[in-house]
Design a protein around this motif. Structure first.
Motif, PDB file in Angstrom:
ATOM      1  N   SER A 929       0.832  -1.211   0.000  1.00 39.14           N
ATOM      2  CA  SER A 929       0.000   0.000   0.000  1.00 39.14           C
ATOM      3  C   SER A 929       0.865   1.259   0.000  1.00 39.14           C
ATOM      4  O   SER A 929       0.616   2.216  -0.739  1.00 39.14           O
ATOM      5  CB  SER A 929      -0.920   0.023   1.229  1.00 39.14           C
ATOM      6  N   THR A 930       1.889   1.253   0.840  1.00 38.22           N
ATOM      7  CA  THR A 930       2.775   2.411   0.934  1.00 38.22           C
ATOM      8  C   THR A 930       3.577   2.588  -0.343  1.00 38.22           C
ATOM      9  O   THR A 930       3.753   3.713  -0.843  1.00 38.22           O
ATOM     10  CB  THR A 930       3.714   2.268   2.144  1.00 38.22           C
ATOM     11  N   LEU A 931       4.065   1.491  -0.900  1.00 33.53           N
ATOM     12  CA  LEU A 931       4.862   1.570  -2.131  1.00 33.53           C
ATOM     13  C   LEU A 931       4.034   2.067  -3.309  1.00 33.53           C
ATOM     14  O   LEU A 931       4.533   2.807  -4.158  1.00 33.53           O
ATOM     15  CB  LEU A 931       5.471   0.201  -2.454  1.00 33.53           C
ATOM     16  N   VAL A 932       2.764   1.669  -3.355  1.00 39.18           N
ATOM     17  CA  VAL A 932       1.880   2.134  -4.431  1.00 39.18           C
ATOM     18  C   VAL A 932       1.754   3.659  -4.384  1.00 39.18           C
ATOM     19  O   VAL A 932       1.867   4.346  -5.397  1.00 39.18           O
ATOM     20  CB  VAL A 932       0.487   1.468  -4.319  1.00 39.18           C
ATOM     21  N   VAL A 933       1.540   4.183  -3.162  1.00 36.73           N
ATOM     22  CA  VAL A 933       1.409   5.635  -3.003  1.00 36.73           C
ATOM     23  C   VAL A 933       2.696   6.331  -3.420  1.00 36.73           C
ATOM     24  O   VAL A 933       2.680   7.332  -4.155  1.00 36.73           O
ATOM     25  CB  VAL A 933       1.066   5.976  -1.536  1.00 36.73           C
ATOM     26  N   LEU A 934       3.828   5.808  -2.964  1.00 36.12           N
ATOM     27  CA  LEU A 934       5.117   6.434  -3.286  1.00 36.12           C
ATOM     28  C   LEU A 934       5.430   6.354  -4.776  1.00 36.12           C
ATOM     29  O   LEU A 934       6.019   7.284  -5.344  1.00 36.12           O
ATOM     30  CB  LEU A 934       6.234   5.775  -2.472  1.00 36.12           C
ATOM     31  N   LEU A 935       5.038   5.256  -5.406  1.00 38.86           N
ATOM     32  CA  LEU A 935       5.268   5.120  -6.840  1.00 38.86           C
ATOM     33  C   LEU A 935       4.469   6.180  -7.610  1.00 38.86           C
ATOM     34  O   LEU A 935       4.974   6.791  -8.561  1.00 38.86           O
ATOM     35  CB  LEU A 935       4.872   3.714  -7.310  1.00 38.86           C
ATOM     36  N   VAL A 936       3.236   6.411  -7.181  1.00 35.27           N
ATOM     37  CA  VAL A 936       2.413   7.446  -7.815  1.00 35.27           C
ATOM     38  C   VAL A 936       3.049   8.827  -7.617  1.00 35.27           C
ATOM     39  O   VAL A 936       3.132   9.631  -8.551  1.00 35.27           O
ATOM     40  CB  VAL A 936       0.980   7.423  -7.221  1.00 35.27           C
ATOM     41  N   LEU A 937       3.523   9.096  -6.397  1.00 32.05           N
ATOM     42  CA  LEU A 937       4.191  10.372  -6.134  1.00 32.05           C
ATOM     43  C   LEU A 937       5.462  10.510  -6.958  1.00 32.05           C
ATOM     44  O   LEU A 937       5.794  11.601  -7.435  1.00 32.05           O
ATOM     45  CB  LEU A 937       4.531  10.486  -4.640  1.00 32.05           C
ATOM     46  N   LEU A 938       6.174   9.413  -7.135  1.00 33.63           N
ATOM     47  CA  LEU A 938       7.417   9.435  -7.901  1.00 33.63           C
ATOM     48  C   LEU A 938       7.143   9.791  -9.364  1.00 33.63           C
ATOM     49  O   LEU A 938       7.916  10.504 -10.005  1.00 33.63           O
ATOM     50  CB  LEU A 938       8.106   8.072  -7.801  1.00 33.63           C
ATOM     51  N   GLU A 943       9.049  17.429  -9.993  1.00 32.29           N
ATOM     52  CA  GLU A 943      10.504  17.325  -9.834  1.00 32.29           C
ATOM     53  C   GLU A 943      10.977  17.762  -8.456  1.00 32.29           C
ATOM     54  O   GLU A 943      11.940  17.235  -7.924  1.00 32.29           O
ATOM     55  CB  GLU A 943      11.189  18.180 -10.915  1.00 32.29           C
ATOM     56  N   THR A 944      10.272  18.717  -7.848  1.00 35.11           N
ATOM     57  CA  THR A 944      10.709  19.271  -6.573  1.00 35.11           C
ATOM     58  C   THR A 944      10.880  18.212  -5.498  1.00 35.11           C
ATOM     59  O   THR A 944      11.784  18.293  -4.676  1.00 35.11           O
ATOM     60  CB  THR A 944       9.710  20.336  -6.082  1.00 35.11           C
ATOM     61  N   ILE A 945      10.011  17.205  -5.487  1.00 34.58           N
ATOM     62  CA  ILE A 945      10.077  16.190  -4.429  1.00 34.58           C
ATOM     63  C   ILE A 945      10.470  14.820  -4.951  1.00 34.58           C
ATOM     64  O   ILE A 945      10.364  13.829  -4.228  1.00 34.58           O
ATOM     65  CB  ILE A 945       8.721  16.084  -3.687  1.00 34.58           C
ATOM     66  N   ARG A 946      10.924  14.726  -6.203  1.00 31.91           N
ATOM     67  CA  ARG A 946      11.200  13.412  -6.779  1.00 31.91           C
ATOM     68  C   ARG A 946      12.341  12.693  -6.049  1.00 31.91           C
ATOM     69  O   ARG A 946      12.258  11.503  -5.772  1.00 31.91           O
ATOM     70  CB  ARG A 946      11.488  13.546  -8.270  1.00 31.91           C
ATOM     71  N   GLY A 947      13.425  13.421  -5.736  1.00 34.51           N
ATOM     72  CA  GLY A 947      14.524  12.812  -4.992  1.00 34.51           C
ATOM     73  C   GLY A 947      14.085  12.393  -3.600  1.00 34.51           C
ATOM     74  O   GLY A 947      14.453  11.321  -3.098  1.00 34.51           O
ATOM     75  N   PHE A 948      13.286  13.244  -2.967  1.00 29.67           N
ATOM     76  CA  PHE A 948      12.730  12.960  -1.640  1.00 29.67           C
ATOM     77  C   PHE A 948      11.884  11.685  -1.670  1.00 29.67           C
ATOM     78  O   PHE A 948      12.034  10.796  -0.825  1.00 29.67           O
ATOM     79  CB  PHE A 948      11.887  14.178  -1.229  1.00 29.67           C
ATOM     80  N   VAL A 949      11.004  11.572  -2.665  1.00 28.48           N
ATOM     81  CA  VAL A 949      10.121  10.397  -2.769  1.00 28.48           C
ATOM     82  C   VAL A 949      10.917   9.150  -3.143  1.00 28.48           C
ATOM     83  O   VAL A 949      10.622   8.048  -2.653  1.00 28.48           O
ATOM     84  CB  VAL A 949       8.998  10.658  -3.795  1.00 28.48           C
ATOM     85  N   PHE A 950      11.948   9.305  -3.990  1.00 32.95           N
ATOM     86  CA  PHE A 950      12.783   8.150  -4.356  1.00 32.95           C
ATOM     87  C   PHE A 950      13.459   7.571  -3.114  1.00 32.95           C
ATOM     88  O   PHE A 950      13.512   6.340  -2.928  1.00 32.95           O
ATOM     89  CB  PHE A 950      13.841   8.572  -5.378  1.00 32.95           C
ATOM     90  N   ALA A 951      13.975   8.445  -2.244  1.00 34.63           N
ATOM     91  CA  ALA A 951      14.587   7.983  -0.995  1.00 34.63           C
ATOM     92  C   ALA A 951      13.566   7.226  -0.149  1.00 34.63           C
ATOM     93  O   ALA A 951      13.874   6.176   0.441  1.00 34.63           O
ATOM     94  CB  ALA A 951      15.147   9.168  -0.215  1.00 34.63           C
ATOM     95  N   MET A 952      12.328   7.724  -0.114  1.00 33.46           N
ATOM     96  CA  MET A 952      11.277   7.056   0.648  1.00 33.46           C
ATOM     97  C   MET A 952      10.925   5.710   0.029  1.00 33.46           C
ATOM     98  O   MET A 952      10.730   4.708   0.738  1.00 33.46           O
ATOM     99  CB  MET A 952      10.030   7.951   0.683  1.00 33.46           C
ATOM    100  N   PHE A 953      10.845   5.670  -1.281  1.00 36.58           N
ATOM    101  CA  PHE A 953      10.472   4.441  -1.988  1.00 36.58           C
ATOM    102  C   PHE A 953      11.495   3.338  -1.711  1.00 36.58           C
ATOM    103  O   PHE A 953      11.148   2.214  -1.334  1.00 36.58           O
ATOM    104  CB  PHE A 953      10.377   4.723  -3.488  1.00 36.58           C
ATOM    105  N   VAL A 954      12.775   3.679  -1.903  1.00 39.72           N
ATOM    106  CA  VAL A 954      13.832   2.710  -1.626  1.00 39.72           C
ATOM    107  C   VAL A 954      13.843   2.360  -0.139  1.00 39.72           C
ATOM    108  O   VAL A 954      14.036   1.196   0.241  1.00 39.72           O
ATOM    109  CB  VAL A 954      15.208   3.262  -2.064  1.00 39.72           C
ATOM    110  N   GLY A 955      13.602   3.352   0.694  1.00 38.96           N
ATOM    111  CA  GLY A 955      13.623   3.139   2.141  1.00 38.96           C
ATOM    112  C   GLY A 955      12.556   2.175   2.623  1.00 38.96           C
ATOM    113  O   GLY A 955      12.803   1.385   3.540  1.00 38.96           O
ATOM    114  N   VAL A 956      11.361   2.246   2.040  1.00 39.88           N
ATOM    115  CA  VAL A 956      10.296   1.315   2.433  1.00 39.88           C
ATOM    116  C   VAL A 956      10.697  -0.128   2.094  1.00 39.88           C
ATOM    117  O   VAL A 956      10.489  -1.052   2.894  1.00 39.88           O
ATOM    118  CB  VAL A 956       8.967   1.691   1.743  1.00 39.88           C
TER     119      VAL A 956
END
Length: 1003
Positions: A929-938, A943-956
């Motif tokens: 569920s969390t990865l789906v949300v982060l993938l959509v955000l990614l 662009e402003t939060i893409r690096g931030f979301v990528f770190a979260m995606f890998v982190g999960v």
């Protein structure tokens, strides 16, 4: 379920409050849209001053439910951050350097050397500047006491030549703190008068810095000039109303003529806009009493040669005048909502010609209630002489303090130096019985009447002050005592277009992310999934409502936090549902299974959310700007999601139980999923250790040889984001800017698309002169205007000075270490075994190390920025929270199994393996569920939060992996080692006992 009625009432109350505050936000936005429509011409260009006049006209008017004004609405609404609507954010530092130099008042080169050395050290040190200066002065002048430099006649009551260095340092620190307080008040006044709706001004705790956020501003140069200039204190003579009244005669005639022209041309008059919600104008129009200034002026009007029409003309002029000005008996005032209109009129050349050449109109710094209509606010208007070349300025004031006069009323004592005393004597002697205005930043703070000539430089200013007002005036007078300029050490500018694009991307990603989560939960849990979805929607609604009630600001990372909190809030429902499913498989009835499922899941829910709460609190304390917005959303989301999962879901289950119905938790394809799973997680733990070690070592090698791409937050420097008409080559952009940046280091990266770049340079970062910023903006835009025939323009920019960059690194390290320590302490307290603490600690370091390694390894390989900045630190802390959330749920089940299997002959690896398999379905559902949300955000988040979301995606992914394959195996190894030690002790104990028995027998 006990107290069901109370929970229903609480839910209804929360929903009603959320609806109320969200409706306020909607109304505030509706007013802004009307203002923008009013200020937009046929070509689509917005006149921002016209927009502000529209807002001013409604600022004090009830516009919501007949009692809430526009001002109240915009002070407490769910506002949009600068990244979503454009604007400017600035961090100011009150310069302690200039204060120390002024207090020293010495030309001794050793003082200058000590100050210069302290400045250099301050760039890489978090030590107080005054302490650094004292340390450096001791080095360059070891035999000189600080008192010999800083003791003088103005501080005779505080310091003497016998004062110790410690006493002098304390005195300087007190003066610096006082200057900071005064600067904050002055900047607060400047911001309030700037004309920006919903500005944000806050002190950054533990520093002499002030953060100012101004949404929607489109003139950065004006902001820099407004915020960074030193306060200008002046003492000016004031025109009396008798002296200025003839000018108002002519003004009344011009106002009448303007009204006639406006009606003739059928143009909308600004006064009509204000009149839509203001009944006071009509009342003022008919005021012809003797005390009305307009009536007095009109009675003296002789301009009409026709006696028959004289009275009628005078009345019409009175009406025109009274629509804007209010006679107060001793002067003239203006309604706050009309100040923009009055300013426009007073700047007309024909109006200026009516008044004396040296007359300047100024407003009082504080508005007050209108005596005839207390629902509206008015501000007094003064006409002062020689503004800008005043006979006396604030540099002559040596001290000021709040005191009491002979009758016990609050007053202000002011002391001037010798030059000031001489000029003050002459000024007061020439104005006996007349007022002298005390002016700061072109606002009148007080205009006391002079009772007699004042010699000696000491004065007492009395009036109808409160103690607070007297303190404020004393602070104003002391503002002229020291040159305490505020330097801009960090700034961010976001263009309105960039902000609107970010807002669209954020809203789109939010909607898609929430829909994906709702669909997945419904498919996985069938009818129970529908209940969970209702709870999630209620959670989202409550979250937005609470944020609006707090007047929180929604940023792009805040939207990410909002959607992520929805994704993670699935976890509480999943924990409950999985336990209910287990109870049903044991053969329990549906009502009993629901009751026991909620009860048994509570421990895991509390533990997992407390760990997330810890990291969220650390983010909130140490974060600023966008990260603070993310932390605010995350913290509020924890409480609203818990309420929704525990109480809202339970209400629906109780409803079905009351109807004698059951709820299905399975669909055909999920019924047997993870059922009777028997994965062996523990036996191959050495393989997992090897895999993790290999990834971490690869990351360390990459960090050592390749390093990180440090963001401007940590590196210091200037960043510009530029948009081009066509695809642009980064090397071409770099070449075009070489002359502008004088061959200093330039880094140009593709940012979001091949027609957009991000430019970073340390060029002139130490220079805090606002003029430098203006020149650079012009030069950069000129250089980008033609890059091989491709036109570019800067859409946003930021600047971070070296001092604040160093502080950001220190704050980031503190935040990560504090989070780790707090989580370790909590886990040790909750689980009472060091083995669990060790497992959690190793997992945290494991996750952080892998994320750092991945950001180094893949830097330059991925089509978006992987800079390590404050947003990255926020992502790392959030990952730590998520990882601990996951790990604690597993630990909770391990503890439960160990308790249940006590006395049963099963080894620790087997017990823990069973516990891991029991939580596998929960881990998979929450993680997915969390990865789906982060993938959509990614993909859609911008662009402003893409690096931030990528770190979260890998982190999960890494956090889920570490919970199963690192943290829990560490617990196995630790517990087995502890058991071996205990067995060794038990084996040794009988021998000791036997020896003791033998000794006893011998005795």
């Amino acid at each position: 379920m006990r107290n069901k009625g109370g929970i229903v009432a609480l839910l209804v109350a929360f929903l009603a409050i959320s609806i109320y505050f969200l409706a306020r936000t909607w109304k505030a936005n509706d007013i802004r849209k009307d203002a923008e429509a009013y200020a937009t011409d046929k070509s689509g260009k917005i006149d921002y001053s016209k927009k502000q006049r529209y807002l001013d006209s409604l600022w004090k008017q009830p516009v919501f439910l007949g009692m809430t004004t526009t001002e109240d609405l915009m002070k407490q609404e769910l506002g949009l951050g600068l990244d979503l609507q454009g604007g400017m954010s600035v961090i100011l530092e009150v310069s302690p350097t200039e204060i120390v130099r002024a207090l020293a008042g010495s030309r001794d080169p050793k003082v200058a050397t000590a100050i210069a050395n302290a400045q250099k050290r301050a760039e890489t040190s978090s030590t107080n500047f005054v302490d650094l200066f004292a340390d450096e002065f001791k080095k360059v002048a070891p035999d000189t006491k600080l008192a010999s430099i800083f003791s003088n006649s103005s501080n005779r009551g505080t310091l003497s030549l016998e004062s110790s260095d410690g006493q002098v340092v304390s005195y300087i620190k007190k003066e610096v703190d006082g200057a900071f307080d005064r600067a904050f008040r002055i900047i607060q006044t400047r911001v309030d008068k700037f004309g920006v709706s919903n500005p944000n001004l806050q002190r950054l705790s533990g520093t002499n810095r002030i953060q100012v956020e101004l949404p929607g501003v489109d003139n950065p140069q004006r902001v820099r000039k407004l915020l960074s200039g030193a306060a200008k204190l002046e003492f000016c003579e004031v025109y009396t109303m008798q002296e200025i009244a003839p000018s108002f005669d002519g003004l009344a005639a011009i106002l009448l003529q303007m009204d006639a022209e406006s009606k003739a041309s059928s143009k909308t008059d600004l006064n009509k806009i204000a009149g839509k919600s203001d009944n006071s104008a009509t009342a003022a129009t008919s005021d012809t009493s003797k005390n009305s200034l307009a009536a007095q002026l009109s009675n003296g009007n002789k301009s009409d040669t026709s006696k028959k029409d004289s009275a009628g003309l005078a009345q019409r002029q009175t009406n025109a005048f009274s629509n804007l000005f209010i006679g107060t008996g001793y002067g003239v005032a203006v309604r706050v909502k009309d100040t923009s209109r009055v300013n426009q009129i007073m700047h007309r050349s024909d109006v200026q010609a009516l008044f004396p050449a040296n007359a300047n109109y100024l407003y009082d710094v504080k508005a007050r209630a209108n005596g005839t209509n207390t629902s509206e606010e008015i501000v007094d208007m003064y006409f002062v002489k020689d503004l800008g070349k005043a006979p006396l300025e604030g540099d002559v004031v040596t001290n000021a303090s709040q005191d009491f006069d002979d009758s016990g009323k609050p007053a202000v004592e002011m002391q001037m130096n010798a030059e000031g005393a001489r000029k003050w004597k002459a000024l007061t002697g020439a104005n006996i019985g007349r007022p002298i205005a005390i002016i700061l930043d072109n606002f009148v703070y007080s205009a006391p009447n002079v009772n007699g000539e004042i010699g000696g430089g000491r004065s007492s200013i009395s009036g109808n002050f409160t103690v607070e007002e007297a303190l404020d005036l004393a602070n104003v007078l002391k503002a002229g005592k020291l040159p305490a300029p505020t330097n801009i050490i960090s700034e961010d500018i976001v263009g309105a277009t960039v902000g609107s694009e970010a807002a669209r991307a954020g809203i789109l990603s939010s909607i898609i992310g929430v829909l994906f989560v709702l669909a997945f939960v419904l498919i996985y849990y069938n009818k129970a999934g529908l209940i969970a979805n209702v709870a999630l929607i209620v959670n989202l609604f409550l979250l937005l409502g609470v944020m609006a009630s707090f007047g929180a600001t929604l940023t792009l990372p805040g939207i990410a936090g909002l959607v992520l909190s929805v994704g993670m809030s699935v976890d509480a429902n999943v924990l409950i549902y999985e336990r209910i499913k287990e109870e049903l498989l044991l053969g329990k009835t549906f009502p009993v299974a629901v009751r026991d499922g909620f009860t048994n899941a509570m421990s895991s829910i509390i533990d997992s959310n407390v760990t997330t709460l810890i990291t969220g609190a650390v983010l909130f304390i140490f974060g600023s700007g966008l990260i603070l917005g993310f932390a605010t959303t995350l913290l509020i989301g924890i409480f609203t999601s818990l309420f929704s999962a525990i109480f809202v879901s339970r209400l629906f289950f109780e409803y079905y139980i009351g109807k004698g119905k059951t709820v299905s938790f399975f669909t055909k394809w999920t019924e047997k999923l993870f059922k009777d799973s028997n994965f062996d997680f523990v036996s191959k733990r050495k393989l997992y250790y090897t895999i993790s070690s290999a990834i971490i070592i690869a990351g360390i090698v990459s960090i050592f040889f390749k390093g990180f791409g440090l963001g401007v937050d940590f590196l210091g420097g200037r960043t510009y984001v530029a948009k081009f008409e066509q695809t642009v080559n980064t090397e071409d952009v770099s070449k075009a800017l070489k002359v502008t940046f004088e061959d200093k280091a330039i880094e140009v990266k593709t940012f979001g698309g091949f027609d957009q770049v991000k430019i970073t340079t340390p060029y002139k970062i130490e220079n805090t002169n606002p003029e430098v910023e203006k020149q650079l903006e012009t030069s950069v835009n000129a250089a980008l205007a033609n890059v091989n025939g491709n036109k570019g323009i800067v859409t946003s920019s930021s600047k971070v000075g070296p001092t604040i960059a160093n502080d950001a690194i220190g704050g980031a390290v503190k935040a990560v270490l504090l989070s780790i320590i707090l989580v370790f302490i909590y886990i040790f307290v909750r689980f009472r075994r060091l083995a669990f603490g060790y497992g959690a600690l190793v997992a945290l370091f494991h996750d952080v190390a892998i994320i750092l390694g991945i950001f180094s390894i893949f830097r330059g390989w991925l089509p978006f920025s992987l800079d390590v900045d404050q947003a990255f630190v926020g992502a790392v802390l959030t990952i730590m929270g998520y990882s601990m959330n996951d790990t604690v749920v597993v630990f909770d089940r391990v503890r439960e199994y160990l308790t249940e299997k006590r006395g049963v002959k099963e080894d620790i690896p087997t017990v823990i393996n069973n516990a891991l398999n029991a939580t596998l379905s929960r881990t998979a559902v929450t993680g997915f569920s969390t990865l789906v949300v982060l993938l959509v955000l990614l993909i859609f988040g911008g662009e402003t939060i893409r690096g931030f979301v990528f770190a979260m995606f890998v982190g999960v992914i890494v956090g889920t992996y570490s919970s199963l394959f690192v943290a829990t195996p560490i617990v196995v190894d630790s517990m087995q080692r502890d058991m071996k030690n205990e067995d060794a002790k038990l084996a040794a104990t009988p021998v000791v006992a036997t020896e003791e028995v033998k000794k006893g027998k011998k005795s």
